[in-house]
Design an enzyme around this catalytic site. Structure first.
Site, PDB file in Angstrom:
ATOM      1  N   SER A 103       8.355 -79.439  27.312  1.00  0.00           N
ATOM      2  CA  SER A 103       6.963 -79.158  26.973  1.00  0.00           C
ATOM      3  C   SER A 103       6.877 -78.784  25.500  1.00  0.00           C
ATOM      4  O   SER A 103       7.612 -77.923  25.021  1.00  0.00           O
ATOM      5  CB  SER A 103       6.438 -78.005  27.848  1.00  0.00           C
ATOM      6  OG  SER A 103       5.098 -77.733  27.541  1.00  0.00           O
ATOM      7  N   GLY A 104       5.995 -79.451  24.778  1.00  0.00           N
ATOM      8  CA  GLY A 104       5.859 -79.199  23.343  1.00  0.00           C
ATOM      9  C   GLY A 104       6.675 -80.127  22.475  1.00  0.00           C
ATOM     10  O   GLY A 104       6.697 -79.997  21.253  1.00  0.00           O
ATOM     11  N   THR A 108       2.697 -86.264  24.688  1.00  0.00           N
ATOM     12  CA  THR A 108       1.301 -86.707  24.777  1.00  0.00           C
ATOM     13  C   THR A 108       0.896 -87.489  23.535  1.00  0.00           C
ATOM     14  O   THR A 108       0.230 -88.528  23.623  1.00  0.00           O
ATOM     15  CB  THR A 108       0.370 -85.491  24.980  1.00  0.00           C
ATOM     16  OG1 THR A 108       0.708 -84.848  26.209  1.00  0.00           O
ATOM     17  CG2 THR A 108      -1.084 -85.928  25.032  1.00  0.00           C
ATOM     18  N   ASN A 150       3.189 -74.804  24.058  1.00  0.00           N
ATOM     19  CA  ASN A 150       2.499 -75.986  23.537  1.00  0.00           C
ATOM     20  C   ASN A 150       0.999 -75.730  23.572  1.00  0.00           C
ATOM     21  O   ASN A 150       0.458 -75.324  24.597  1.00  0.00           O
ATOM     22  CB  ASN A 150       2.864 -77.199  24.415  1.00  0.00           C
ATOM     23  CG  ASN A 150       2.300 -78.495  23.871  1.00  0.00           C
ATOM     24  OD1 ASN A 150       1.650 -78.530  22.832  1.00  0.00           O
ATOM     25  ND2 ASN A 150       2.548 -79.580  24.573  1.00  0.00           N
ATOM     26  N   SER A 153      -0.671 -78.748  26.099  1.00  0.00           N
ATOM     27  CA  SER A 153       0.323 -79.109  27.111  1.00  0.00           C
ATOM     28  C   SER A 153      -0.336 -79.855  28.261  1.00  0.00           C
ATOM     29  O   SER A 153      -1.371 -79.437  28.784  1.00  0.00           O
ATOM     30  CB  SER A 153       1.001 -77.840  27.642  1.00  0.00           C
ATOM     31  OG  SER A 153       1.915 -78.156  28.667  1.00  0.00           O
ATOM     32  N   SER A 154       0.257 -80.972  28.656  1.00  0.00           N
ATOM     33  CA  SER A 154      -0.238 -81.711  29.822  1.00  0.00           C
ATOM     34  C   SER A 154       0.113 -80.928  31.072  1.00  0.00           C
ATOM     35  O   SER A 154       1.283 -80.707  31.367  1.00  0.00           O
ATOM     36  CB  SER A 154       0.407 -83.103  29.887  1.00  0.00           C
ATOM     37  OG  SER A 154       0.032 -83.891  28.795  1.00  0.00           O
ATOM     38  N   GLY A 379       6.881 -81.964  30.769  1.00  0.00           N
ATOM     39  CA  GLY A 379       8.260 -81.765  30.363  1.00  0.00           C
ATOM     40  C   GLY A 379       8.919 -80.629  31.133  1.00  0.00           C
ATOM     41  O   GLY A 379       8.253 -79.828  31.805  1.00  0.00           O
ATOM     42  N   GLU A 381      10.312 -77.194  32.149  1.00  0.00           N
ATOM     43  CA  GLU A 381       9.758 -75.880  31.803  1.00  0.00           C
ATOM     44  C   GLU A 381      10.618 -74.765  32.364  1.00  0.00           C
ATOM     45  O   GLU A 381      11.137 -74.856  33.495  1.00  0.00           O
ATOM     46  CB  GLU A 381       8.322 -75.737  32.348  1.00  0.00           C
ATOM     47  CG  GLU A 381       7.341 -76.679  31.667  1.00  0.00           C
ATOM     48  CD  GLU A 381       5.920 -76.534  32.170  1.00  0.00           C
ATOM     49  OE1 GLU A 381       5.010 -77.078  31.512  1.00  0.00           O
ATOM     50  OE2 GLU A 381       5.703 -75.881  33.209  1.00  0.00           O
TER      51      GLU A 381
END
Length: 806
Positions: A103-104, A108, A150, A153-154, A379, A381
């Site tokens: 994540s981050g 995306t 993030n 973040s998605s 991602g 986590e």
């Protein structure tokens, strides 16, 4: 320094972990955020704007040769597009682009860049292509949120399937996975709710706020009473305008948008309803919450009393007898939050369903469409507190890592052994046992979770105790001694400790039974539609027609309803099935630091990612291995044109003959297929392109000759036709002239006849006066009979006739 800045790390002869880290770090410091590992792209998030994506850069990467331009995300888009069309080493095949990372790490943004470039490649200028591009900002607003890792973040996964006919895009489909609905009602410190709430509050006009019943953002408990600075609010307002434009572009109707914002306002108001017990142990809404209850009922379009009843008690029917069970305060608050989560989840599912309807391919079913899939999924986590959502997210990443390992390591090395290729085995971290820990039936983590969820009296502590009992001897599971229901899973990316609180309830994903019938009868059309829908096996919304609603009512809340874990497991299986039948392209995203700062590299964070992504082993297998392994038939069928011999048999001997003429080195021949390095595809593609260009020149000259001959033939025919036309015109002119002469002659003859006739008549007229004159002269004595005036008149008439020639 030259070695450190090498653009393709697979081309290096000697590389260890430290030199790999140094190479990527040095490139990153020079804003070279992209690096190749053979045909795999490593992308490091710069956390700042870079001039790498302008129009002229996009143009350079169209139909380019890999070795002539630096590594770039646009090159991945180009390779996938050309491969789908069959212009590279393989024939036309479906493609998928797998974007993975923490994540981050920038997944995306990479997805948006890939979409944009693919639209450029297919000459996107129609409304459909613009609608496809507008899907991302729309889904981002409703599915992304700020986390500690993030800012964008998605909080869901998506697989975008672009459908093509020849080289033109004809449609698209979005597959969504596991929206983190719990974020609607709770956010950890430093995190926010979904973007759309803040955008809506910042962008809606004051008049519309009154219409929707929206108040000051800091009053809403679901937003933690936090909003933001003026600059942030201004950006949210701009984002809201983008969302509205995206809705218009995609094709949402005005009433649908109004209903959607009304439901979101109702969700915010719902969160402020608080309960307190009465003297009779029944619950009532606090005095401060009465206004919020009234506002929520109005925004949801239901009766206030019925909404309160659904929150504070449960009605069940046993043997024909209705039994009402009163909730305690915690149960009422759970019911409130459950309604908010389900309502938001269904709004999101409806948006995806609506988008898919609008972007569905408008072609005949007989037309076969090609496909490029782009996977942008959450991602890996590891937060301070990891819950059910993190477990599902990390399971998805385990599945993606297995997919990567399967293509890059497992499948290759098995084929080397089967085909008799000399090969020194490369060890890699196989995460199949970790997947088995989650997915095995009947004693995998998800199966045990479903088993415990089926017992109404089971607790989260019972579930964790069951896990401890079953997996205490597993090397990938660790028992945690604690009063809280904690357990640890040793993932491919490291250990993650999960807090089991809420696992069972989130897995059941239930709502009060009376809420569904209440919302189906809502005067808000969209809310009624959302709760009249059923959920598919993969957890997606499936709106039904009115005539099917009753049937759906009968089994919606039955025990056969699938759990969230089962839905997610099934959706992952469907996703993997789609990806395994396509040719994959990998983009490995790396997060350079945990502070989201530009120009800074945290070596430990980067090294951890390099290790658990297996990038060092990836470099070795891309450097020493053979990533492209076509069968003899596939290769000979594709490249027999290089021998320029018709009817070439599709055998091993033909493959050897083809390769001997190309002077390509470094390949190997197995018992049933050829083995090539990743760069061999481009070399063969160049040979085909050169042959193709030569064929084009020959075709051009041949067509020119044919056209010249045809032109000269046509020219002769034109001259002949013109000559015939002239002769015809001359003949017609002569005939016309003869006709005119004949008519003139006839006219002259007619006139002469008329003149002769007139002369004879005048001669008769002349005879009478002559007779009178003679008579008068002879009979003068009878002059009384002929007056002198009559004689004069006759005389004048006679003279006039003499003048005319009579």
């Amino acid at each position: 320094m030259e070695v450190l800045l090498h653009e393709d790390l697979a081309a290096l002869s000697d590389l260890d972990e430290q030199s790999l880290l140094e190479s990527l770090s040095q490139r990153f410091k020079q804003d070279r955020i992209y690096t190749y590992i053979g045909d795999i792209l490593v992308a490091i998030n710069p956390f700042k704007y870079l001039p790498l994506y302008e129009k002229e850069v996009s143009e350079r990467y169209k139909y380019h040769e890999k070795t002539k331009l630096p590594p770039h995300i646009f090159a991945v888009a180009d390779r996938a597009y050309q491969s789908m069309l069959g212009r590279l080493a393989t024939g036309p095949r479906n493609q998928c682009i797998v974007i993975s990372g923490e994540s981050g790490a920038g997944k995306t943004e990479s997805t948006k860049l890939l979409l944009r470039q693919i639209m450029e490649l297919c000459r996107a200028n129609s409304q459909l292509e613009q609608q496809i591009l507008q899907v991302n900002p729309l889904l981002e607003a409703f599915g992304n949120a700020q986390t500690v890792m993030n800012d964008n973040s998605s909080r869901f996964g998506k697989y975008i399937q672009l459908r093509f006919h020849n080289s033109s895009v004809k449609g698209a489909k979005i597959n969504e996975y596991l929206l983190e609905k719990s974020r609607v009602v709770h956010q950890d410190e430093g995190e926010r709710n979904f973007h759309i709430f803040y955008c809506m509050l910042a962008g809606i006009s004051p008049d519309d706020k009154d219409m929707y019943g929206l108040l000051d953002p800091t009053q809403y408990r679901y937003l933690n009473g936090r909003y933001g600075s003026e600059d942030i609010v201004r950006k949210w307002g701009e984002k809201y305008s983008e969302v509205c434009n995206a809705m218009d572009m995609v094709g949402f109707e005005e009433q649908e948008k109004v209903d959607m914002m009304t439901i979101l306002a109702g969700i915010l108001s719902l969160g402020n309803i608080m309960f307190e017990p009465t003297e009779t142990d029944a619950l009532r809404v606090t005095d401060k919450s009465m206004g919020w209850l009234k506002a929520t009922a109005g925004q949801f379009g239901v009766q206030e009393e019925e909404l309160l009843r659904s929150l504070t008690c449960t009605l069940s029917v046993t043997r024909g007898e209705a039994i009402r069970r009163l909730h305690n305060q915690q149960q009422a608050e759970d019911a409130r939050d459950s309604i908010a989560k389900v309502a938001y989840g269904r709004v999101f599912g409806w948006i995806v369903s609506k988008v898919n309807e609008l972007l569905a391919p408008n072609v005949d079913f007989d037309v076969e469409l090609s496909e490029i899939g782009i996977l942008d999924i959450f991602g890996f986590e590891n937060f301070a507190v990891n819950r059910f959502e993190q477990l599902c997210i990390n399971l998805a990443n385990e599945q993606l890592q297995y997919f990567f390992n399967h293509h890059i390591f497992l499948m290759e090395q098995i084929e080397y052994k089967e085909e008799g290729i000399e090969w020194e085995s490369i060890s890699f971290k196989d995460n199949k046992p970790i997947l088995d820990l989650f997915l095995t039936k009947p004693i995998g983590i998800l199966s045990l979770l479903d088993e415990q969820s089926a017992f109404p009296q089971a607790s989260d502590r019972d579930f964790v105790d069951k896990l401890n009992s079953k997996f205490k001897s597993s090397p990938h599971y660790e028992v945690v001694r604690s009063h809280s229901p904690l357990f640890t899973v040793v993932h491919y990316a490291g250990k993650v400790q999960y807090n089991g609180l809420g696992f069972l309830e989130k897995n059941r994903d239930t709502i009060p039974a009376s809420i569904r019938s209440l919302f189906i009868n809502s005067v808000t059309p969209l809310l009624s539609l959302l709760f009249a829908a059923t959920i598919s096996r993969t957890g997606t919304l499936m709106p039904r027609k009115a005539k099917l609603m009753q049937k759906a009512d009968d089994n919606f809340n039955s025990t056969r309803k699938q759990s969230v874990g089962a839905q997610f497991k099934h959706s992952l299986a469907v996703l993997m099935e789609k990806m395994f039948v396509a040719s994959p392209h990998f983009v490995r995203c790396i997060k350079p630091n945990g502070s989201k700062l530009p120009d800074q590299v945290d070596n430990k964070i980067v090294m951890d990612q390099l290790r658990y992504n297996g990038l060092l082993e990836t470099i070795r297998i891309r450097r020493d291995g053979f990533s492209w392994r076509p069968s003899f038939k596939e290769f000979a069928q594709r490249y027999n044109i290089l021998l320029i011999k018709p009817d070439l048999p599709l055998t091993k001997e033909s493959c050897m003959s083809i390769l001997n003429t190309t002077k390509i080195h470094g390949w190997k021949c197995g018992s049933s297929r050829m083995f090539f390095k990743y760069w061999h595809q481009e070399e063969l593609a160049r040979l085909l392109e050169r042959l193709g260009k030569a064929a084009v020149v020959i075709q051009k000259d041949y067509r020119s000759l044919r056209c010249r001959r045809k032109y000269l033939s046509l020219l002769v025919e034109v001259h002949r036709q013109r000559q015939a036309q002239r002769e015809r015109e001359e003949r017609e002119a002569r005939e016309e002239e003869e006709k005119r002469d004949q008519e003139l002659e006839e006219e002259m003859k007619r006139r002469l006849d008329m003149e002769q006739e007139n002369k004879s008549k005048e001669a008769e007229y002349l005879f009478l006066p002559l007779l009178l004159l003679l008579t008068y002269s002879a009979f003068g004595k009878y002059s009384d009979l002929f007056p002198f005036s009559t004689f004069c008149y006759v005389t004048a008439l006679f003279k006039n006739l003499l003048k005319k020639g009579f």
